[in-house]
Design a protein around this motif. Structure first.
Motif, PDB file in Angstrom:
ATOM      1  N   LEU A   2       0.819  -1.183  -0.159  1.00 21.17           N
ATOM      2  CA  LEU A   2      -0.095   0.019  -0.007  1.00 21.17           C
ATOM      3  C   LEU A   2       1.016   1.298   0.145  1.00 21.17           C
ATOM      4  CD1 LEU A   2      -2.832  -0.685   2.516  1.00 21.17           C
ATOM      5  CD2 LEU A   2      -3.113  -0.838   0.178  1.00 21.17           C
ATOM      6  N   PRO A   3       0.390   2.398  -0.527  1.00 21.68           N
ATOM      7  CA  PRO A   3       1.249   3.625  -0.344  1.00 21.68           C
ATOM      8  C   PRO A   3       1.448   4.202   1.128  1.00 21.68           C
ATOM      9  CG  PRO A   3      -0.459   3.757  -1.954  1.00 21.68           C
ATOM     10  CD  PRO A   3      -0.726   2.514  -1.483  1.00 21.68           C
ATOM     11  N   PRO A   4       2.415   4.414   1.294  1.00 18.48           N
ATOM     12  CA  PRO A   4       2.911   4.433   2.848  1.00 18.48           C
ATOM     13  C   PRO A   4       1.813   5.441   3.494  1.00 18.48           C
ATOM     14  CG  PRO A   4       4.765   5.112   1.549  1.00 18.48           C
ATOM     15  CD  PRO A   4       3.733   4.762   0.556  1.00 18.48           C
ATOM     16  N   GLU A   5       1.470   6.503   2.772  1.00 14.95           N
ATOM     17  CA  GLU A   5       0.366   7.397   3.364  1.00 14.95           C
ATOM     18  C   GLU A   5      -0.907   6.764   3.809  1.00 14.95           C
ATOM     19  OE1 GLU A   5      -0.081   7.936  -0.949  1.00 14.95           O
ATOM     20  OE2 GLU A   5       1.703   7.643   0.500  1.00 14.95           O
ATOM     21  N   ILE A   6      -1.339   5.854   3.205  1.00 14.05           N
ATOM     22  CA  ILE A   6      -2.413   4.832   3.375  1.00 14.05           C
ATOM     23  C   ILE A   6      -2.177   3.949   4.369  1.00 14.05           C
ATOM     24  CG2 ILE A   6      -3.955   3.222   2.355  1.00 14.05           C
ATOM     25  CD1 ILE A   6      -3.985   4.502  -0.392  1.00 14.05           C
ATOM     26  N   LEU A   7      -0.969   3.343   4.274  1.00 17.28           N
ATOM     27  CA  LEU A   7      -0.662   2.468   5.328  1.00 17.28           C
ATOM     28  C   LEU A   7      -0.648   3.023   6.473  1.00 17.28           C
ATOM     29  CD1 LEU A   7       0.057  -0.516   5.890  1.00 17.28           C
ATOM     30  CD2 LEU A   7       2.312   0.140   5.308  1.00 17.28           C
ATOM     31  N   ALA A  67      -7.215   7.070  16.200  1.00 18.08           N
ATOM     32  CA  ALA A  67      -6.635   7.198  14.625  1.00 18.08           C
ATOM     33  C   ALA A  67      -6.409   8.611  14.619  1.00 18.08           C
ATOM     34  CB  ALA A  67      -7.557   6.521  13.899  1.00 18.08           C
ATOM     35  N   GLY A  68      -5.409   9.281  13.994  1.00 18.25           N
ATOM     36  CA  GLY A  68      -5.296  10.570  13.453  1.00 18.25           C
ATOM     37  C   GLY A  68      -6.398  11.076  12.374  1.00 18.25           C
ATOM     38  N   TYR A  69      -6.719   9.912  11.485  1.00 19.16           N
ATOM     39  CA  TYR A  69      -7.657  10.487  10.550  1.00 19.16           C
ATOM     40  C   TYR A  69      -9.092  10.681  11.135  1.00 19.16           C
ATOM     41  CZ  TYR A  69      -9.352   5.485  10.908  1.00 19.16           C
ATOM     42  OH  TYR A  69      -9.778   4.254  11.414  1.00 19.16           O
TER      43      TYR A  69
END
Length: 362
Positions: free
Chosen positions: A34-39, A283-285
């Motif tokens: 996965l792209p690092p930002e998604i992971l 979670a930050g998101y």
């Protein structure tokens, strides 16, 4: 609470996770990166699966996990299995569509006769099951209950990657294997004497998804929504679909409403809560979504520093998420006797929340 109702005390917790933890590097070998930002956004570092990742063969079962979690909870509570007269389970991934998993769990516990109930739900299921058990004990209809949230989601993931080239798996299909894990958490509830202090003070349950499409849906798996021959002809015999866009938009409002209703039902101010178990709450998101939706309410700001969860260690575990986090809090000393604990679970399947406030008595 009137003098005729019995206080319901949490006497012990237990947990069961199958096999050794599976790290992100192992998942990458199965489905690709996965792209690092998604992971980083998922925040899951390890998870546990009942399946053998190489073959898809099952090494455990949902009812097996539930049984081990209950046995641990009973041992810690100092309660004999023979004293249990109510078993309530919550799961979205039972061993069979019928009989209910609760009946297999009662059988594993050696109970020839026992009241059994099952809640078919995801993340909110455990809190719903807890409230059902509370009502039976509070009214003196039952004396000792075990409540379990248990999920085995990994079998649903097998068709995505077994026998396939990881680099050819679509990016959107890689998300679920990184995100989801299996596990079971359990609590033992006992009824006290009328007039005793402490215990569960209130709960709030609601589905607020009227007129809105599900944010998470499990297709196939032998449901009756479509002819079986059509289900068997589908590309995947079972498919777990998650609408990440709608989840980001609507989840903050469900959290704000659920937290407000839970605190009101428990008769406590947000500032009085010592620990708030909210899966994915750190979670930050999530904070970003709440801010974007204008849902950083005074209640949220008051409980945010007290939020406890263990998503990074076990992944998203549906009905098991709240009791697994609750058990982890007890084992690690994050909760102490007489602490005011709020449980809040948000479920995107049809936009539900379940919340409970209790005084810690284990």
């Amino acid at each position: 609470m009137t003098d005729l109702l019995r206080p319901v005390h949490l006497a012990g917790t237990g947990a069961a996770l199958p096999g050794e933890p599976i790290g992100n590097a192992a998942v990458e070998a199965l489905v690709g990166p996965l792209p690092p930002e998604i992971l980083d956004g998922l925040q899951v570092r390890t998870r546990h699966w009942i399946i053998d990742p190489a073959t898809g063969e099952h090494r455990d079962s949902n009812s097996g996990l539930a049984h081990r979690a209950v046995c641990q909870a009973l041992e810690r509570a100092g309660v004999d299995a023979a004293d249990v007269d109510l078993v309530v389970t919550a799961t979205a991934s039972p061993d069979y569509l019928l009989p209910p998993m609760a009946t297999f769990l009662a059988d594993r516990l050696g109970l020839r006769e026992c009241a059994t109930l099952e809640v078919r739900s995801g993340c909110a299921g455990f809190v719903e099951a807890l409230d059902v058990a509370r009502l039976y004990l509070e009214r003196g209809l039952k004396r000792t209950a075990v409540v379990v949230g248990s999920e085995t989601i990994s079998p649903l993931l097998v068709p995505l990657f077994v026998g396939k080239d990881p680099q050819r798996i679509r990016m959107r299909d890689r998300m679920n294997p990184y995100n989801f894990g299996d596990g079971a958490g359990a609590v033992v509830l006992t009824a006290g004497q009328p007039g005793e202090a402490g215990g569960i003070s209130g709960s709030a349950l609601a589905c607020v998804g009227g007129g809105r499409a599900p944010g998470m849906q499990l297709f196939g798996a032998g449901g009756t929504h479509a002819p079986l021959h059509q289900q068997l002809a589908a590309k995947l015999p079972q498919e777990l679909r998650v609408d990440l866009v709608e989840s980001g938009k609507h989840t903050p409002h469900v959290i704000a409403e659920g937290l407000r209703a839970t605190l009101a039902a428990g008769g406590v101010a947000a500032e009085a809560v010592d620990l708030c178990v909210l899966p994915e709450g750190n979670a930050g998101y999530l904070t970003g979504e709440l801010a974007a939706a204008g849902a950083l309410t005074p209640e949220w700001l008051a409980v945010q520093p007290k939020i406890f969860e263990n998503l990074a260690l076990v992944g998203a575990t549906g009905s098991a998420a709240v009791p697994l986090a609750l058990d982890h809090a007890w084992v690690t000393g994050a909760v102490a006797r007489d602490d005011v604990v709020a449980l809040l679970a948000i479920e995107t399947s049809k936009w539900k929340y379940g919340g409970t406030v209790l005084k810690w008595t284990a």
